[in-house]
Design a protein around this motif. Structure first.
Motif, mmCIF file in Angstrom:
data_model
loop_
_atom_site.group_PDB
_atom_site.id
_atom_site.type_symbol
_atom_site.label_atom_id
_atom_site.label_comp_id
_atom_site.label_asym_id
_atom_site.label_seq_id
_atom_site.Cartn_x
_atom_site.Cartn_y
_atom_site.Cartn_z
ATOM 1 N N VAL A 75 -18.565 38.853 -42.066
ATOM 2 C CA VAL A 75 -18.171 37.550 -42.608
ATOM 3 C C VAL A 75 -17.815 36.515 -41.541
ATOM 4 O O VAL A 75 -17.479 35.387 -41.876
ATOM 5 N N THR A 76 -17.909 36.863 -40.262
ATOM 6 C CA THR A 76 -17.485 35.934 -39.212
ATOM 7 C C THR A 76 -18.512 35.837 -38.084
ATOM 8 O O THR A 76 -19.038 36.839 -37.632
ATOM 9 N N TRP A 77 -18.757 34.606 -37.660
ATOM 10 C CA TRP A 77 -19.588 34.319 -36.500
ATOM 11 C C TRP A 77 -18.708 33.694 -35.426
ATOM 12 O O TRP A 77 -17.838 32.879 -35.733
ATOM 13 N N ASP A 78 -18.934 34.059 -34.168
ATOM 14 C CA ASP A 78 -18.181 33.505 -33.042
ATOM 15 C C ASP A 78 -19.080 32.590 -32.228
ATOM 16 O O ASP A 78 -20.226 32.925 -31.946
ATOM 17 N N ASN A 79 -18.533 31.461 -31.843
ATOM 18 C CA ASN A 79 -19.237 30.513 -30.985
ATOM 19 C C ASN A 79 -18.428 30.363 -29.700
ATOM 20 O O ASN A 79 -17.213 30.189 -29.755
ATOM 21 N N LYS A 80 -19.082 30.459 -28.559
ATOM 22 C CA LYS A 80 -18.402 30.279 -27.281
ATOM 23 C C LYS A 80 -19.211 29.308 -26.432
ATOM 24 O O LYS A 80 -20.419 29.464 -26.282
ATOM 25 N N SER A 97 -14.695 29.343 -31.007
ATOM 26 C CA SER A 97 -14.449 28.945 -32.393
ATOM 27 C C SER A 97 -15.187 29.895 -33.330
ATOM 28 O O SER A 97 -16.063 30.639 -32.908
ATOM 29 N N VAL A 98 -14.809 29.872 -34.610
ATOM 30 C CA VAL A 98 -15.376 30.803 -35.594
ATOM 31 C C VAL A 98 -15.870 30.067 -36.835
ATOM 32 O O VAL A 98 -15.415 28.974 -37.146
ATOM 33 N N THR A 105 -20.020 24.080 -39.309
ATOM 34 C CA THR A 105 -18.795 23.731 -38.605
ATOM 35 C C THR A 105 -17.977 24.960 -38.255
ATOM 36 O O THR A 105 -17.575 25.728 -39.125
ATOM 37 N N TYR A 106 -17.739 25.137 -36.956
ATOM 38 C CA TYR A 106 -16.879 26.192 -36.426
ATOM 39 C C TYR A 106 -15.509 25.601 -36.159
ATOM 40 O O TYR A 106 -15.390 24.433 -35.790
ATOM 41 N N THR A 107 -14.470 26.420 -36.318
ATOM 42 C CA THR A 107 -13.096 25.956 -36.128
ATOM 43 C C THR A 107 -12.409 26.759 -35.038
ATOM 44 O O THR A 107 -12.551 27.976 -34.972
ATOM 45 N N SER A 132 -9.380 22.174 -34.134
ATOM 46 C CA SER A 132 -10.487 21.454 -33.510
ATOM 47 C C SER A 132 -11.796 22.064 -34.013
ATOM 48 O O SER A 132 -11.833 23.250 -34.354
ATOM 49 N N THR A 133 -12.853 21.263 -34.056
ATOM 50 C CA THR A 133 -14.103 21.765 -34.631
ATOM 51 C C THR A 133 -15.295 21.576 -33.699
ATOM 52 O O THR A 133 -15.327 20.668 -32.871
ATOM 53 N N VAL A 134 -16.264 22.473 -33.874
ATOM 54 C CA VAL A 134 -17.563 22.398 -33.220
ATOM 55 C C VAL A 134 -18.598 22.512 -34.328
ATOM 56 O O VAL A 134 -18.569 23.460 -35.109
ATOM 57 N N THR A 135 -19.484 21.538 -34.430
ATOM 58 C CA THR A 135 -20.535 21.575 -35.437
ATOM 59 C C THR A 135 -21.848 21.959 -34.763
ATOM 60 O O THR A 135 -22.325 21.258 -33.871
ATOM 61 N N ILE A 136 -22.399 23.083 -35.188
ATOM 62 C CA ILE A 136 -23.661 23.574 -34.632
ATOM 63 C C ILE A 136 -24.793 23.046 -35.504
ATOM 64 O O ILE A 136 -24.883 23.366 -36.690
ATOM 65 N N THR A 137 -25.655 22.215 -34.907
ATOM 66 C CA THR A 137 -26.793 21.681 -35.656
ATOM 67 C C THR A 137 -28.045 22.528 -35.440
ATOM 68 O O THR A 137 -28.970 22.472 -36.252
#
Length: 168
Positions: A75-80, A97-98, A105-107, A132-137
């Protein structure tokens, strides 16, 4: 005595010719870091914009930029996103962020992420606030997206926005 001096001289000469000359690189680069062609990242805050693109000097990375999106569990994806500036010329970023999907949108969910401003000779490390957020397009390489970060330094909030395109 003459023979002893000759033998000692030859021994010293042999040692010097076989010894490592102690050559070192100007910048110590951690093994595994790479500079990827075409990668870029930009961040705007405090009425200024700093950005980096990949480049190298004599084949050694001056700035390493990397990004990854990995499925941590069902249920979780990690973005680094990591930017390492060996020259202290622009900025450094260590952002985690996850999210529940690979794009979107990752938070930022903990206080481990940091942003270091090295522009204009400043060396100031901000913590990146929870929420804080990161939006992956685009989740496949090149990974592309935008950032909306809450930077904190001495309990003062500085909002920052940015974009990135990372090939590694």
């Amino acid at each position: 005595m003459k023979y002893i001096f000759t033998i000692l001289s030859l021994s010293v000469l042999a040692c010097f010719s076989s010894c490592d000359k102690g050559t070192t690189n100007l910048f110590a680069v951690t093994p595994g870091d790479t500079t990827t062609k075409g990668s870029s990242i930009e961040l705007s805050f405090n009425s200024k914009t700093v950005g980096v693109t990949d480049y190298s000097i004599n084949g050694s990375p001056f700035i390493a930029i990397s990004a990854s999106i990995l499925q941590a569990n069902d249920v979780t994806w990690d973005n680094k996103i990591v930017v390492t500036d060996y020259k202290l010329n622009q900025f450094g970023l260590n952002l985690s962020s996850v999210n529940s999907t690979s794009s979107g949108t990752y938070t930022v969910t903990d206080n481990s992420s940091t942003f270091t401003d090295d522009s204009s000779g400043i060396h100031k490390t901000y913590s990146i606030g929870v929420g804080s957020t990161v939006t992956i397009t685009q989740a496949n390489y090149p990974i592309e997206g935008t950032m909306n970060l809450n930077l904190y330094y001495n309990h003062v909030l500085t909002p920052a926005t940015g974009s990135f395109k990372i090939y590694y």
